[in-house]
Design a protein around this motif. Structure first.
Motif: not given
Length: 67
Positions: A13-23
């Motif tokens: 999911e896109e939310i997972h991609r964003v979470a990885i990019a944030d961290r």
């Protein structure tokens, strides 16, 4: 270490991609959706049939990437 080691990181999911990019900002360019057309919804809490359909979708996209 795993994030730096990986050549690509696929997410459902896109939310997972964003979470990885944030961290892990260094992983932004190598993180992408497994299904290029959109999210593969997480089946948690759903029926066995929903889990099976999710598994089939994941297998289809992994097969596309690996062949």
């Amino acid at each position: 270490d795993w994030v730096d080691w990986a050549d690509r990181i696929y997410v459902m999911e896109e939310i997972h991609r964003v979470a990885i990019a944030d961290r892990f900002p260094q992983a932004t360019r190598k993180t992408q959706l497994l299904d290029p057309s959109g999210d593969i919804p997480d089946p948690i809490g759903k029926s066995a049939a929903t889990y099976a359909a999710c598994l089939n979708t994941i297998r289809t996209h992994l097969s596309r990437l690996l062949h």
